[in-house]
Design a protein around this motif. Structure first.
Motif, mmCIF file in Angstrom:
data_model
loop_
_atom_site.group_PDB
_atom_site.id
_atom_site.type_symbol
_atom_site.label_atom_id
_atom_site.label_comp_id
_atom_site.label_asym_id
_atom_site.label_seq_id
_atom_site.Cartn_x
_atom_site.Cartn_y
_atom_site.Cartn_z
ATOM 1 N N MET A 187 64.213 63.893 60.259
ATOM 2 C CA MET A 187 63.846 63.779 58.944
ATOM 3 C C MET A 187 64.000 64.940 58.004
ATOM 4 N N GLU A 188 64.009 64.613 56.631
ATOM 5 C CA GLU A 188 64.005 65.770 55.966
ATOM 6 C C GLU A 188 62.892 66.573 55.598
ATOM 7 N N ALA A 189 62.946 67.899 55.791
ATOM 8 C CA ALA A 189 61.615 68.622 55.302
ATOM 9 C C ALA A 189 60.865 68.329 53.939
ATOM 10 N N PHE A 190 59.665 68.230 54.018
ATOM 11 C CA PHE A 190 59.177 68.113 52.689
ATOM 12 C C PHE A 190 58.347 69.130 52.321
ATOM 13 N N ARG A 191 58.567 69.766 51.180
ATOM 14 C CA ARG A 191 57.871 71.065 50.734
ATOM 15 C C ARG A 191 57.475 70.820 49.325
ATOM 16 N N ILE A 192 58.284 70.960 48.411
ATOM 17 C CA ILE A 192 57.750 70.460 46.998
ATOM 18 C C ILE A 192 58.726 69.385 46.390
ATOM 19 N N LEU A 193 58.095 68.510 45.881
ATOM 20 C CA LEU A 193 58.635 67.360 45.043
ATOM 21 C C LEU A 193 58.487 67.423 43.633
ATOM 22 N N ASP A 194 59.414 67.340 42.892
ATOM 23 C CA ASP A 194 59.228 67.205 41.295
ATOM 24 C C ASP A 194 60.200 65.961 41.144
ATOM 25 N N ALA A 195 59.431 64.966 40.628
ATOM 26 C CA ALA A 195 59.683 63.561 40.482
ATOM 27 C C ALA A 195 58.992 62.714 39.460
ATOM 28 N N ILE A 196 59.393 61.737 39.040
ATOM 29 C CA ILE A 196 58.698 60.882 38.303
ATOM 30 C C ILE A 196 57.597 60.119 39.143
ATOM 31 N N ALA A 197 56.550 59.979 38.525
ATOM 32 C CA ALA A 197 55.180 59.680 39.312
ATOM 33 C C ALA A 197 54.835 58.282 38.693
ATOM 34 N N CYS A 198 54.876 57.116 39.365
ATOM 35 C CA CYS A 198 54.410 55.724 38.720
ATOM 36 C C CYS A 198 53.098 55.520 39.087
ATOM 37 N N PRO A 199 52.411 55.015 37.847
ATOM 38 C CA PRO A 199 50.805 54.858 38.165
ATOM 39 C C PRO A 199 50.932 53.210 38.589
ATOM 40 N N LEU A 200 50.036 52.874 39.485
ATOM 41 C CA LEU A 200 49.868 51.680 39.755
ATOM 42 C C LEU A 200 48.417 51.295 40.070
ATOM 43 N N PRO A 201 47.568 51.110 39.005
ATOM 44 C CA PRO A 201 46.158 51.114 39.107
ATOM 45 C C PRO A 201 45.480 49.832 39.740
ATOM 46 N N LEU A 202 45.734 49.710 40.881
ATOM 47 C CA LEU A 202 45.417 48.561 41.699
ATOM 48 C C LEU A 202 44.677 49.312 42.898
ATOM 49 N N SER A 203 43.624 48.536 43.497
ATOM 50 C CA SER A 203 43.195 48.763 44.778
ATOM 51 C C SER A 203 43.370 47.833 45.727
ATOM 52 N N GLY A 204 43.085 48.084 47.031
ATOM 53 C CA GLY A 204 43.501 47.363 48.282
ATOM 54 C C GLY A 204 44.586 46.762 48.101
ATOM 55 N N ILE A 205 45.881 47.526 47.894
ATOM 56 C CA ILE A 205 46.997 47.073 48.210
ATOM 57 C C ILE A 205 47.422 46.774 49.547
ATOM 58 N N ASP A 206 47.760 45.934 50.176
ATOM 59 C CA ASP A 206 47.889 45.685 51.657
ATOM 60 C C ASP A 206 49.012 45.483 52.263
ATOM 61 N N THR A 207 49.435 45.756 53.250
ATOM 62 C CA THR A 207 50.928 45.950 53.880
ATOM 63 C C THR A 207 51.535 44.255 53.631
ATOM 64 N N ASP A 208 50.861 43.347 53.662
ATOM 65 C CA ASP A 208 51.483 42.034 53.181
ATOM 66 C C ASP A 208 51.895 42.034 52.087
ATOM 67 N N GLN A 209 51.315 42.818 51.032
ATOM 68 C CA GLN A 209 51.568 42.795 49.680
ATOM 69 C C GLN A 209 52.796 43.935 49.634
ATOM 70 N N LEU A 210 53.036 44.837 50.066
ATOM 71 C CA LEU A 210 53.880 45.927 50.272
ATOM 72 C C LEU A 210 55.013 45.159 50.584
ATOM 73 N N ILE A 211 55.117 44.228 51.597
ATOM 74 C CA ILE A 211 56.355 43.626 51.907
ATOM 75 C C ILE A 211 55.921 42.250 52.701
ATOM 76 N N PRO A 212 56.238 41.115 51.968
ATOM 77 C CA PRO A 212 55.662 39.922 52.423
ATOM 78 C C PRO A 212 56.410 39.665 53.926
ATOM 79 N N ALA A 213 55.850 38.797 54.888
ATOM 80 C CA ALA A 213 56.319 38.787 56.021
ATOM 81 C C ALA A 213 57.521 38.023 55.959
ATOM 82 N N ARG A 214 57.855 37.086 55.059
ATOM 83 C CA ARG A 214 58.977 36.423 55.288
ATOM 84 C C ARG A 214 60.460 37.090 54.779
ATOM 85 N N PHE A 215 60.226 38.318 54.573
ATOM 86 C CA PHE A 215 61.325 39.422 54.298
ATOM 87 C C PHE A 215 61.459 40.040 55.651
ATOM 88 N N MET A 216 60.696 40.160 56.532
ATOM 89 C CA MET A 216 60.783 40.968 57.766
ATOM 90 C C MET A 216 61.764 40.468 58.655
#
Length: 206
Positions: A1-30
């Protein structure tokens, strides 16, 4: 893996709670090959409507957040099943860091093993950061060495397990982490073999 030290990047706000793994990737795509990448399926059912068209009001579909490598969201991110594909989808999309007040335990462990930083912040700091990113230029600096986030005129501390921090700073997996203690392991083996020689397996000549 690439070492992570300092990251300067665009940060996207996603103001939602409880995003679960099935929402992150629905099972049908696995069923699809990881070699083809899972990024297109990240948050699929939140990003797209029933006809497959991008929802214009969803943050990841907005042009100002294009190329984001930091995701800022609310509590209990990555809860649910233990599917590692949820992390694959985030990494393949381009994210290197997720900032939230809390994470699913297995998700966070999987994240670190794939080079993705799960940065834990307080609820208050999270809300301030979400608001600041909406009103500001949308960029952030994530400093793993200092455990600090700088964005929207805010300086926010974050927490990460010390062992996970060591792994990410060095780009190590679990085997690399074990090998970093090789000298200590060898010294123990030598001392223990001397103290308890009957425990050392004997090798018989064939």
């Amino acid at each position: 893996m690439e070492a992570f030290r300092i990251l300067d990047a665009i940060a996207c706000p996603l103001p939602l709670s409880g995003i679960d793994t099935d929402q992150l990737i629905p099972a049908r795509f696995m069923k699809r090959s990881r070699a083809d990448g899972y990024g297109d399926y990240l948050l699929h059912d939140l990003r797209f409507d029933e006809s497959g068209q991008p929802k214009p009001d969803f943050p990841l579909n907005a042009s100002r957040w294009a190329g984001a490598r930091v995701l800022v969201t609310r509590r209990n991110f990555g809860s649910g099943s233990s599917r590692e594909a949820a992390v694959y989808a985030l990494v393949d999309y381009g994210f290197a860091c997720v900032i939230a007040p809390s994470f699913g335990d297995i998700f966070a462990s999987n994240a670190v093993n794939n080079g993705l930083l799960p940065a834990t912040v307080s609820e208050e700091d999270c809300e301030a950061l979400l608001a600041g990113l909406e009103d500001g230029d949308g960029t952030a600096r994530v400093d793993l060495e200092a455990c600090e986030i700088r964005a929207a005129n805010l300086v926010i501390p974050f927490r990460v397990d010390p062992v996970w921090r060591t792994k990410l700073l060095n780009g190590w997996d679990d085997i690399d982490l074990t090998l970093s203690h090789a000298a200590t392991i060898e010294a123990f083996q030598a001392k223990d073999s001397s103290a308890r020689p009957w425990l050392v397996p004997s090798v018989r000549a064939s």
